[in-house]
Design an enzyme around this catalytic site. Structure first.
Site, mmCIF file in Angstrom:
data_model
loop_
_atom_site.group_PDB
_atom_site.id
_atom_site.type_symbol
_atom_site.label_atom_id
_atom_site.label_comp_id
_atom_site.label_asym_id
_atom_site.label_seq_id
_atom_site.Cartn_x
_atom_site.Cartn_y
_atom_site.Cartn_z
ATOM 1 N N ILE A 97 -29.723 1.189 63.335
ATOM 2 C CA ILE A 97 -30.443 -0.013 63.934
ATOM 3 C C ILE A 97 -31.832 0.325 63.585
ATOM 4 C CG2 ILE A 97 -30.508 1.310 66.406
ATOM 5 C CD1 ILE A 97 -30.342 -2.648 65.396
ATOM 6 N N GLY A 315 -21.751 -0.868 67.178
ATOM 7 C CA GLY A 315 -22.656 -1.145 68.461
ATOM 8 C C GLY A 315 -23.997 -0.966 67.988
ATOM 9 N N GLU A 316 -25.013 -0.323 68.935
ATOM 10 C CA GLU A 316 -26.180 -0.076 68.653
ATOM 11 C C GLU A 316 -27.207 -1.444 68.432
ATOM 12 O OE1 GLU A 316 -26.795 2.429 65.174
ATOM 13 O OE2 GLU A 316 -25.857 3.841 65.850
ATOM 14 N N ALA A 317 -26.508 -2.620 68.597
ATOM 15 C CA ALA A 317 -27.232 -3.865 68.285
ATOM 16 C C ALA A 317 -27.203 -4.230 66.624
ATOM 17 C CB ALA A 317 -28.668 -4.101 68.704
ATOM 18 N N SER A 318 -26.235 -3.269 65.981
ATOM 19 C CA SER A 318 -26.421 -3.365 64.455
ATOM 20 C C SER A 318 -25.771 -4.944 63.674
ATOM 21 C CB SER A 318 -25.627 -2.034 63.920
ATOM 22 O OG SER A 318 -24.296 -1.979 64.314
#
Length: 348
Positions: A97, A315-318
């Site tokens: 991210i 995840g991580e907003a990736s």
């Protein structure tokens, strides 16, 4: 600080601007609807921004990190120390991210809500410490009422900061070993789903690991079977970073900032936010369909059609970040194309 703020009214998109943007789309040099969903996205952003020529340039990405007591049940391929190690990696710019945020020119905020392997004070990390980890949901509630309040407020603080920068899009992400188990348990409680339908590979579990994860979720649901409200289910089955996402989504909708939702865990938080404050739904856009097993059920519950399907599960907003160039393209086409009259092209 109480949590009554979560029920406050959400902003309302501008219907007049939406109609004007739609009328412009109908006059651009193309057959009506030829740009498909890109047209819809541009009109949607126009209504959100109250601007007939919307842009998606000022982006705030917040990644909330927290550990989970349920990690003690062996539900992840990775040790719990990884959460704290990844906080350092975020701060140093080495995580996926962080790379995506640089490419997009987005502001990346990392929030440490409590990790077992605490990296301490870091220059690029906001410390909103609650505890080293939430409790094991197989034994007790994940959070006390005070911890839930603080986690919700940590998410809302991101939006308070984002507003001062004129943010046009908020993206929330998470990091926490064991959090896909918590999100799956929470989703089961909200959707009345069986654990076997919601437990996925997470960090890379094999079939045996997924079966064990489903068993752990079954135990947690039995312990918290009397949790009757969405807020109580969040408190008992969620986690600090999941609650922070809920708080951020609600605060963003109240502030009139569109939200691009990431994958499975972020969508579980979005479902909680919509249950707590239905006006939030109008401000949510979904970036991608995750490879994680339970994500499709969450998307159906929210009547959401994500922009991408790339088999992501990081995840991580990736995944949401990867979709942002599509939004920019939609706005650029809307703003930059000529109308039939401007181009001297015959209309149908």
């Amino acid at each position: 600080m109480s949590i009554e703020w979560i029920q406050g009214a959400c902003a309302v998109p501008d219907a007049r601007v939406q109609a004007a943007a739609l009328a412009r789309q109908e006059q651009l040099t193309k057959p009506p609807g030829a740009l498909g969903r890109l047209e819809q996205l541009a009109v949607q952003f126009a209504a959100w921004q109250r601007n007939e020529q919307p842009t998606v340039q000022r982006i705030w990405i917040a990644v909330y990190a927290a550990d989970h007591g349920v990690a003690a049940e062996g539900v992840s391929m990775f040790p719990q120390a990884v959460t704290g190690e990844m906080v350092r990696n975020f701060a140093r710019g080495g995580a996926a991210i962080a790379v995506l945020a640089r490419e997009l020119g987005a502001r990346l905020e990392v929030v440490n809500l409590g990790v077992v392997n605490d990296p301490g004070e870091l220059s690029r990390v906001r410390r909103a410490w609650i505890a080293p980890a939430c409790a094991n949901i197989c034994e007790q509630a994940a959070m006390t009422p005070a911890q839930l309040r603080d986690a919700l407020a940590a998410g809302a603080e991101s939006i308070a900061q984002a507003r001062t920068c004129g943010t046009q899009l908020f993206v929330g992400g998470e990091m926490g070993i064991g959090n896909s188990t918590a999100a799956a348990a929470l989703s089961c409680a909200l959707l009345s789903q069986f654990p076997q339908a919601m437990a996925g590979a997470g960090t890379g579990l094999d079939a045996e690991g997924i079966a064990h994860k489903a068993t752990v979720i079954t135990r947690a649901l039995a312990v918290h079977a009397d949790a009757a409200t969405p807020l109580e289910r969040l408190r008992r089955l969620g986690g600090f970073e999941i609650a922070a996402l809920v708080g951020a989504y609600i605060a963003a909708a109240q502030a009139g900032i569109p939200v691009l939702v990431d994958g499975f865990i972020s969508t579980a938080a979005a479902l909680v936010a919509v249950h707590l404050n239905p006006g939030v739904r109008e401000w949510l856009l979904f970036g991608h369909r995750s490879q994680e097993r339970g994500h499709a059920a969450l998307l159906r519950a929210l009547e959401a059609e994500p922009l991408l399907q790339l088999d992501l599960r990081l995840g991580e907003a990736s995944g949401a970040a990867v979709a942002i160039p599509l939004l920019r393209t939609a706005c650029a086409l809307h703003n930059g194309m000529a109308t039939f009259a401007e181009a001297g092209v015959s209309d149908a």
